[in-house]
Design an enzyme around this catalytic site. Structure first.
Site, mmCIF file in Angstrom:
data_model
loop_
_atom_site.group_PDB
_atom_site.id
_atom_site.type_symbol
_atom_site.label_atom_id
_atom_site.label_comp_id
_atom_site.label_asym_id
_atom_site.label_seq_id
_atom_site.Cartn_x
_atom_site.Cartn_y
_atom_site.Cartn_z
ATOM 1 N N LYS A 268 7.890 53.301 16.204
ATOM 2 C CA LYS A 268 7.905 54.551 16.984
ATOM 3 C C LYS A 268 8.080 54.252 18.478
ATOM 4 C CE LYS A 268 3.742 55.664 15.513
ATOM 5 N NZ LYS A 268 3.437 54.534 14.608
ATOM 6 N N ARG B 295 -5.831 51.618 10.270
ATOM 7 C CA ARG B 295 -4.782 52.516 10.772
ATOM 8 C C ARG B 295 -3.820 52.910 9.654
ATOM 9 N NH1 ARG B 295 -3.307 48.415 14.997
ATOM 10 N NH2 ARG B 295 -1.333 49.491 15.335
ATOM 11 N N ARG C 153 3.640 41.208 16.989
ATOM 12 C CA ARG C 153 3.879 42.052 18.177
ATOM 13 C C ARG C 153 3.116 41.547 19.411
ATOM 14 N NH1 ARG C 153 2.737 48.378 18.079
ATOM 15 N NH2 ARG C 153 0.639 47.747 17.502
ATOM 16 N N ARG D 130 -2.158 43.238 21.049
ATOM 17 C CA ARG D 130 -2.976 44.416 21.305
ATOM 18 C C ARG D 130 -4.341 44.218 20.654
ATOM 19 N NH1 ARG D 130 0.318 49.886 20.026
ATOM 20 N NH2 ARG D 130 -1.492 50.301 18.722
ATOM 21 N N ARG E 179 -0.909 63.618 14.902
ATOM 22 C CA ARG E 179 -1.193 62.814 13.713
ATOM 23 C C ARG E 179 -2.220 63.459 12.809
ATOM 24 N NH1 ARG E 179 -2.200 56.883 15.183
ATOM 25 N NH2 ARG E 179 -0.914 57.271 16.986
HETATM 26 P P1 AP5 Z 1 6.303 49.376 17.545
HETATM 27 O O1 AP5 Z 1 7.479 50.105 18.078
HETATM 28 O O2 AP5 Z 1 5.306 48.832 18.533
HETATM 29 O O3 AP5 Z 1 5.574 50.234 16.390
HETATM 30 P P2 AP5 Z 1 4.783 51.606 16.439
HETATM 31 O O4 AP5 Z 1 5.282 52.437 15.303
HETATM 32 O O5 AP5 Z 1 4.852 52.212 17.815
HETATM 33 O O6 AP5 Z 1 3.329 51.080 16.077
HETATM 34 P P3 AP5 Z 1 1.900 51.310 16.729
HETATM 35 O O7 AP5 Z 1 1.044 50.185 16.213
HETATM 36 O O8 AP5 Z 1 1.977 51.442 18.230
HETATM 37 O O9 AP5 Z 1 1.480 52.664 16.097
HETATM 38 P P4 AP5 Z 1 0.050 53.240 15.896
HETATM 39 O O10 AP5 Z 1 0.363 54.621 15.433
HETATM 40 O O11 AP5 Z 1 -0.831 52.419 15.021
HETATM 41 O O12 AP5 Z 1 -0.602 53.098 17.363
HETATM 42 P P5 AP5 Z 1 -0.703 54.065 18.620
HETATM 43 O O13 AP5 Z 1 -0.483 53.229 19.831
HETATM 44 O O14 AP5 Z 1 0.107 55.305 18.439
HETATM 45 O O15 AP5 Z 1 6.849 48.172 16.632
HETATM 46 C C1 AP5 Z 1 5.941 47.276 16.016
HETATM 47 C C2 AP5 Z 1 6.520 45.847 16.067
HETATM 48 O O16 AP5 Z 1 7.692 45.782 15.249
HETATM 49 C C3 AP5 Z 1 6.968 45.410 17.489
HETATM 50 O O17 AP5 Z 1 6.697 44.036 17.641
HETATM 51 C C4 AP5 Z 1 8.496 45.678 17.482
HETATM 52 O O18 AP5 Z 1 9.177 44.787 18.363
HETATM 53 C C5 AP5 Z 1 8.841 45.417 16.020
HETATM 54 N N1 AP5 Z 1 9.941 46.258 15.522
HETATM 55 C C6 AP5 Z 1 10.124 47.580 15.757
HETATM 56 N N2 AP5 Z 1 11.221 48.025 15.091
HETATM 57 C C7 AP5 Z 1 11.716 46.950 14.421
HETATM 58 C C8 AP5 Z 1 12.832 46.772 13.538
HETATM 59 N N3 AP5 Z 1 13.660 47.786 13.212
HETATM 60 N N4 AP5 Z 1 13.032 45.532 13.019
HETATM 61 C C9 AP5 Z 1 12.206 44.497 13.316
HETATM 62 N N5 AP5 Z 1 11.137 44.614 14.158
HETATM 63 C C10 AP5 Z 1 10.899 45.827 14.685
HETATM 64 O O19 AP5 Z 1 -2.231 54.506 18.542
HETATM 65 C C11 AP5 Z 1 -3.275 53.565 18.750
HETATM 66 C C12 AP5 Z 1 -4.638 54.220 18.517
HETATM 67 O O20 AP5 Z 1 -4.880 55.275 19.469
HETATM 68 C C13 AP5 Z 1 -4.838 54.908 17.155
HETATM 69 O O21 AP5 Z 1 -5.222 53.969 16.172
HETATM 70 C C14 AP5 Z 1 -5.970 55.908 17.490
HETATM 71 O O22 AP5 Z 1 -7.220 55.262 17.571
HETATM 72 C C15 AP5 Z 1 -5.598 56.364 18.877
HETATM 73 N N6 AP5 Z 1 -4.699 57.542 18.873
HETATM 74 C C16 AP5 Z 1 -3.389 57.540 19.250
HETATM 75 N N7 AP5 Z 1 -2.859 58.750 19.122
HETATM 76 C C17 AP5 Z 1 -3.861 59.540 18.657
HETATM 77 C C18 AP5 Z 1 -3.916 60.914 18.314
HETATM 78 N N8 AP5 Z 1 -2.810 61.689 18.422
HETATM 79 N N9 AP5 Z 1 -5.084 61.416 17.837
HETATM 80 C C19 AP5 Z 1 -6.170 60.626 17.710
HETATM 81 N N10 AP5 Z 1 -6.195 59.298 18.022
HETATM 82 C C20 AP5 Z 1 -5.050 58.785 18.497
#
Ligand code: AP5
Length: 219
Positions: A21, A174, A130, A163, A96
């Site tokens: 994402k 997650r 990552r 991270r 989410r």
């Molecule tokens: P990356 O692009 O970093 O993946 P992502 O989908 O953004 O994964 P996240 O881990 O950031 O998502 P998440 O939903 O768990 O965390 P968030 O920060 O939103 O890609 C991942 C890796 O793969 C990278 O190394 C990249 O280079 C590689 N890659 C990407 N595409 C590729 C491809 N096509 N081929 C090969 N490699 C590839 O949330 C964190 C925390 O915040 C949550 O757990 C929660 O506690 C809180 N939170 C966030 N939003 C909310 C909300 N709305 N409500 C309540 N709590 C919330």
């Protein structure tokens, strides 16, 4: 950036942790001139800066649990409103839960929701490689897209690091939460015909191409 391309579009990117994402949102922001809003990045910045919100969400984020959703919803929607971004954005990590989706619909109903699909094992493998720059937030992957100079961010010279919530227990949590909380949100957007599924196991550039053509169809 495509020459002068600007679209009025409210876009939501959904998907498991590690689906890409953040990676895709950053590229779409550049290509389409869409402001990129990441709830996770916003919460991590609040935690780093020790704000009132940061103190409240820290433990949730570290354990990979959903943070206090009313507070987070207020923070995201308030940010959109204060910055006049209601017509065009790419949201990553929000909504989410069904509560968040309903609140977003009430104020800034998305035109298009993209679900990035990968398997759990692919997600785990990506997250274990990552590294994220602590200064500018640029995301790398040691297997697929490492920084040109090892240990140095190619964009700002900062130091990419793991991270804190990319530990095996937090990743598992997650993934479980995605299954329970995101499924109803996916059904919600599917029933409104606003959801498009994309195979996110493909290389990054190919995934970007597919999403870009879906956006172009919306214009
Ligand atoms: P990356 O692009 O970093 O993946 P992502 O989908 O953004 O994964 P996240 O881990 O950031 O998502 P998440 O939903 O768990 O965390 P968030 O920060 O939103 O890609 C991942 C890796 O793969 C990278 O190394 C990249 O280079 C590689 N890659 C990407 N595409 C590729 C491809 N096509 N081929 C090969 N490699 C590839 O949330 C964190 C925390 O915040 C949550 O757990 C929660 O506690 C809180 N939170 C966030 N939003 C909310 C909300 N709305 N409500 C309540 N709590 C919330």
């Amino acid at each position: 950036m495509r020459s002068g391309k600007q679209t009025g579009l409210r876009l939501v990117l959904m998907g498991k942790p590690g689906a890409g994402k953040g990676t895709q949102a950053e590229k779409l922001a550049g290509d389409f001139g869409l402001p990129h809003l990441s709830s996770g990045a916003m919460l991590r910045a609040d935690i780093r800066e020790g704000t009132r919100l940061g103190k409240k969400v820290k433990e949730y984020v570290l354990k990979g649990e959903i943070g206090p959703e009313e507070l987070i919803t207020e923070a995201i929607l308030g940010y959109i409103e204060r910055n006049g971004l209601g017509d065009r954005f790419v949201l990553d990590g929000f909504p989410r839960t069904i509560f968040q989706a309903a609140e977003l619909d009430r104020k800034y109903s998305p035109h298009l929701c993209i679900l990035l699909e990968i398997t759990d094992s692919e997600a785990e493998s990506r997250l274990s490689g990552r590294y994220t720059c602590g200064r500018c937030g640029k995301v790398y992957n040691l297997d697929y897209s490492p920084p040109e100079t090892p240990g140095v961010c190619g964009r700002c010279g900062g130091k990419p690091a793991r991270r804190k919530d990319d530990t095996p227990p937090a990743i598992r949590k997650r993934l479980q939460i995605f299954e329970s909380e995101a499924r109803p949100v996916i059904r919600h957007y599917e029933s409104g015909s606003r959801l498009e599924r994309v195979d996110a196991s493909l290389p990054t550039a190919r995934v970007l191409q597919i999403i870009s053509s879906l956006i172009e169809k919306e214009e």
